[in-house]
Design a protein around this motif. Structure first.
Motif, PDB file in Angstrom:
ATOM      1  N   LYS A 105       3.401  -9.398 -10.679  1.00  0.00           N
ATOM      2  CA  LYS A 105       3.758  -9.091  -9.286  1.00  0.00           C
ATOM      3  C   LYS A 105       4.398  -7.715  -9.188  1.00  0.00           C
ATOM      4  CE  LYS A 105       4.374 -13.710  -7.393  1.00  0.00           C
ATOM      5  NZ  LYS A 105       5.320 -14.647  -6.788  1.00  0.00           N
ATOM      6  N   GLY A 106       5.274  -7.382 -10.127  1.00  0.00           N
ATOM      7  CA  GLY A 106       5.917  -6.080 -10.129  1.00  0.00           C
ATOM      8  C   GLY A 106       4.911  -4.950 -10.286  1.00  0.00           C
ATOM      9  N   VAL A 107       3.942  -5.130 -11.168  1.00  0.00           N
ATOM     10  CA  VAL A 107       2.893  -4.117 -11.360  1.00  0.00           C
ATOM     11  C   VAL A 107       2.059  -3.988 -10.092  1.00  0.00           C
ATOM     12  CG1 VAL A 107       0.793  -3.553 -12.651  1.00  0.00           C
ATOM     13  CG2 VAL A 107       2.815  -4.341 -13.868  1.00  0.00           C
ATOM     14  N   ALA A 108       1.731  -5.110  -9.457  1.00  0.00           N
ATOM     15  CA  ALA A 108       0.937  -5.077  -8.224  1.00  0.00           C
ATOM     16  C   ALA A 108       1.679  -4.334  -7.110  1.00  0.00           C
ATOM     17  CB  ALA A 108       0.595  -6.503  -7.782  1.00  0.00           C
ATOM     18  N   ILE A 109       2.964  -4.606  -6.977  1.00  0.00           N
ATOM     19  CA  ILE A 109       3.759  -3.914  -5.954  1.00  0.00           C
ATOM     20  C   ILE A 109       3.848  -2.430  -6.274  1.00  0.00           C
ATOM     21  CG2 ILE A 109       6.101  -3.683  -5.009  1.00  0.00           C
ATOM     22  CD1 ILE A 109       6.298  -6.769  -5.279  1.00  0.00           C
ATOM     23  N   PHE A 110       4.081  -2.099  -7.541  1.00  0.00           N
ATOM     24  CA  PHE A 110       4.159  -0.693  -7.930  1.00  0.00           C
ATOM     25  C   PHE A 110       2.847   0.026  -7.658  1.00  0.00           C
ATOM     26  CE2 PHE A 110       3.384   2.686 -11.002  1.00  0.00           C
ATOM     27  CZ  PHE A 110       4.445   3.523 -10.723  1.00  0.00           C
ATOM     28  N   MET A 111       1.718  -0.594  -7.989  1.00  0.00           N
ATOM     29  CA  MET A 111       0.425   0.060  -7.797  1.00  0.00           C
ATOM     30  C   MET A 111       0.117   0.234  -6.306  1.00  0.00           C
ATOM     31  SD  MET A 111      -0.253   0.884 -10.772  1.00  0.00           S
ATOM     32  CE  MET A 111      -1.652   1.835 -10.314  1.00  0.00           C
ATOM     33  N   GLY A 112       0.511  -0.726  -5.485  1.00  0.00           N
ATOM     34  CA  GLY A 112       0.337  -0.568  -4.043  1.00  0.00           C
ATOM     35  C   GLY A 112       1.152   0.599  -3.506  1.00  0.00           C
TER      36      GLY A 112
END
Length: 168
Positions: free
Chosen positions: A10-17
């Motif tokens: 989830k953290g990676v997904a938020i960062f990439m967004g």
């Protein structure tokens, strides 16, 4: 263990967004162009996930696919390498995909990215509304001289934003 892995994903997904949004702000042509490249995206994904080797393999392969794609101002690109990289590189690293599979996953996301970008540009465009904005902008210096208070000026600007045009 599964909960911590889910939080990392989830953290990676938020960062990439957030990364994709920041890069698409076009804060400078050179900076934006560099940040939107799949190899650059792979460096950030590798640093976050701790799997730099696999991230760079996927990013380098994806960079070769999009090597000739340049985003010149006013031009239309056939695919969005940044969106493809922001989605496929983290997914490929998290799922342990080989680079070929991750690259094959990236291509449709790149094409979808261009369609979404073009649809947003076309759906928000209105010829009549654009004429209203230009008319209001051209009237602003005159309105500032005519109205002394901010409230009066605000009301006048709102009235001039409803400038109607007819094509017949």
């Amino acid at each position: 263990m599964a909960v911590s892995k889910l939080l990392i994903i989830k953290g990676v997904a938020i960062f990439m967004g957030c990364y994709y949004w920041f890069c698409r702000l076009r804060l400078g042509y050179t900076l934006s162009s560099a940040l939107l490249q799949p190899v650059t995206i792979a460096v950030f994904v590798g640093l976050i996930t701790g799997d730099m080797s696999n991230a760079m393999k996927i990013g380098a392969g994806l960079q070769l696919v999009y090597l000739g794609v340049t985003s010149t101002p006013g031009g239309n690109v056939p695919s969005d390498p940044a969106l493809a990289g922001c989605i496929a590189i983290p997914l490929g690293v998290a799922a342990g995909m080989n680079p070929e599979t991750a690259i094959a996953l990236a291509i449709p996301f790149g094409v979808i990215g261009v369609f979404v970008d073009q649809a947003g540009a076309e759906l928000s465009n209105s010829y009549e509304r654009l004429q209203s904005l230009v008319f209001c902008a051209s009237m602003t210096p005159i309105l500032k001289k005519l109205y002394s208070t901010d409230e009066e000026l605000s009301e006048a600007l709102k009235r001039h934003l409803v400038f109607q045009t007819k094509t017949y």
